[in-house]
Design a protein around this motif. Sequence first.
Motif, PDB file in Angstrom:
ATOM      1  N   ALA A 471       8.798  13.661 -21.747  1.00 10.24           N
ATOM      2  CA  ALA A 471       7.238  13.289 -22.293  1.00 10.24           C
ATOM      3  C   ALA A 471       7.408  11.863 -22.877  1.00 10.24           C
ATOM      4  O   ALA A 471       6.294  11.153 -22.576  1.00 10.24           O
ATOM      5  N   GLN A 472       8.568  11.268 -23.019  1.00 12.69           N
ATOM      6  CA  GLN A 472       8.731   9.825 -23.538  1.00 12.69           C
ATOM      7  C   GLN A 472       9.546   9.086 -22.473  1.00 12.69           C
ATOM      8  O   GLN A 472       9.788   7.839 -22.784  1.00 12.69           O
ATOM      9  N   ALA A 473       9.505   9.525 -21.107  1.00 13.79           N
ATOM     10  CA  ALA A 473       9.664   8.910 -20.194  1.00 13.79           C
ATOM     11  C   ALA A 473      11.163   8.211 -20.264  1.00 13.79           C
ATOM     12  O   ALA A 473      11.695   7.256 -19.883  1.00 13.79           O
ATOM     13  N   LEU A 474      12.074   8.985 -20.805  1.00 11.74           N
ATOM     14  CA  LEU A 474      13.313   8.856 -20.940  1.00 11.74           C
ATOM     15  C   LEU A 474      14.207   9.558 -20.115  1.00 11.74           C
ATOM     16  O   LEU A 474      14.342  10.896 -20.148  1.00 11.74           O
ATOM     17  N   ASP A 475      15.061   8.963 -19.102  1.00 10.75           N
ATOM     18  CA  ASP A 475      15.766   9.860 -18.191  1.00 10.75           C
ATOM     19  C   ASP A 475      17.214  10.060 -18.758  1.00 10.75           C
ATOM     20  O   ASP A 475      18.318   9.259 -18.877  1.00 10.75           O
ATOM     21  N   VAL A 476      17.357  11.445 -19.025  1.00 14.45           N
ATOM     22  CA  VAL A 476      18.528  11.977 -19.747  1.00 14.45           C
ATOM     23  C   VAL A 476      19.824  11.584 -18.993  1.00 14.45           C
ATOM     24  O   VAL A 476      20.857  11.006 -19.398  1.00 14.45           O
ATOM     25  N   ASN A 477      19.778  11.728 -17.671  1.00 17.00           N
ATOM     26  CA  ASN A 477      20.909  11.703 -16.784  1.00 17.00           C
ATOM     27  C   ASN A 477      21.455  10.202 -16.712  1.00 17.00           C
ATOM     28  O   ASN A 477      22.403   9.922 -16.623  1.00 17.00           O
ATOM     29  N   ASN A 478      20.418   9.226 -16.547  1.00 13.47           N
ATOM     30  CA  ASN A 478      20.794   7.973 -16.459  1.00 13.47           C
ATOM     31  C   ASN A 478      21.518   7.411 -17.952  1.00 13.47           C
ATOM     32  O   ASN A 478      22.487   6.722 -17.831  1.00 13.47           O
TER      33      ASN A 478
END
Length: 521
Positions: A471-478
């Motif tokens: 929802a906050q446009a944060l890519d966990v895998n990156n």
Amino acid sequence: MARVLSLFRHQPFLVHVGRRKPALCKMSMDSRARMVFAAAVEAVQPDTVVRQSIERKQDSIIINGHTFTLKNNLHLVGFGKAVLGMAAEAERILGDHLVKGVVSVPHGIQQTLQQNGKDHLLLKENSRIRVMEGAKHNLPDTDAQKAAEVIKQLASELTEEDLLLVLISGGGSALLPAPIPPISLQEKQDVTRKLAGAGATIQELNTVRRALSLLKGGRLAHYAHPAQVVSLILSDVIGDPLDLIASGPTVSSEVWPEEVVSVLERYKLLNSLPASVKEVLERPSPSRSHKTDESSRSGRVLNAVIGSNSVALKSAGRRALELGFRPLVLAPGVCGDVRAVSKLYGLLARFACSREEPPPEIAAELLKLGPEVGVESWDLCRTMQVLGEGRTEGWGSTCLLAGGEPTVELTGKGRGGRNQELALRVGLELRGMQLPPTGPVFLSGGTDGQDGPTDAAGAITDGGLYEEAQAQALDVNNFLTNNDSYTFFSRLSAGQRLLVPGLTCTNVMDVHMLLIPPIPC
């Protein structure tokens, strides 16, 4: 599997554990997790562990059940990150009999303690203990080497009537560098650095360190003989092995040149050794061993672990009980790759939160994973048995505690540490589970208050982490690929999930915590 678990049948816990007070129900799971972690850290404060380990009775002291006479015969040495606070408390208790002392502590520690309002961990102006700072960036240097020489000199001057109190904590090895001449400090560092880079175990590294050192491997006790030596140790090593903590300067440990040569050959370093190292290794076995062993057998050396991860977990369990949880300790020695460790906690959460009997595959997978992450099958069976009873008998919330020091494979150049990366990975493992207060919460924090090169000790997570990040446009895998867990948690919800206790002045590895809500029958 059921037959295996039946071997570990426990008596039910007290009924009141499952009944939370109304005030506690209003506290979030996150808040209570932070309070439990704070209790763990408080229990292993350097002044606290010394105060609890020394019983003063007029002109004598009792340590670990042993009584020692005081007659203005006390000398003190110490080395480690937490030693300054330990020394301050020791002097408060025993200062009237203290002749002199010297401690080797990290560069800048006195100023740091002052700036953080930790004056109670500093020595008084009229102290008889000399403070020597060194080992900048936690690496042995000439300042630390000078401190080691002063410590050796003090120990060498003692007599049979003297009592030497040795204070040891994590970081002590770097603060007590004393290479055997003609080896230089740089040459010794180069050898150990190459060994570590080649994949040598901590045991192999310590075998080589002891062989090249004047003080490690029991040799400090050798220099102090025939004085009585008492070491108070704040352990930062899994299992509290006395010979590995600061390389065991007061623990008799014979190292044969052949054993050292074997380690160096194993990692193909024998031919590239400096001439000085070869000279030392070619010398005949030291005759000092008889004298050191004799002092140990005659009771002239006492080594006592006064603070450890187990002590921290015990205190955390007491606080959890006060906060309405049923405490359950899994193990104090969780290790291995952080990816495997996160899977362990994810499986335990699903096992514990299952409303019905969990699929047998979960228990089987946990038992298969255990040895990889330093958890014995016995401990896993016991833990699953207790969690199962909690489900079937309708007990209240559970606080599952563990400690240790997992490892992270570096694949990127981001900022973070093993605790923040573990919390991030566990958050992914919990994906799809209910959110607090009806779902589990996980915390991982370093008791030293600093996880990697960051100002955070760790982080707190739950099953909503992935969706919250999306929802906050944060890519966990990156972020995981770049080992950038600190940046991730700092950006996620304005850093609310970060665990930032500030300077703790201690270190007994990490605390892991899985809070499990009551499971409806």
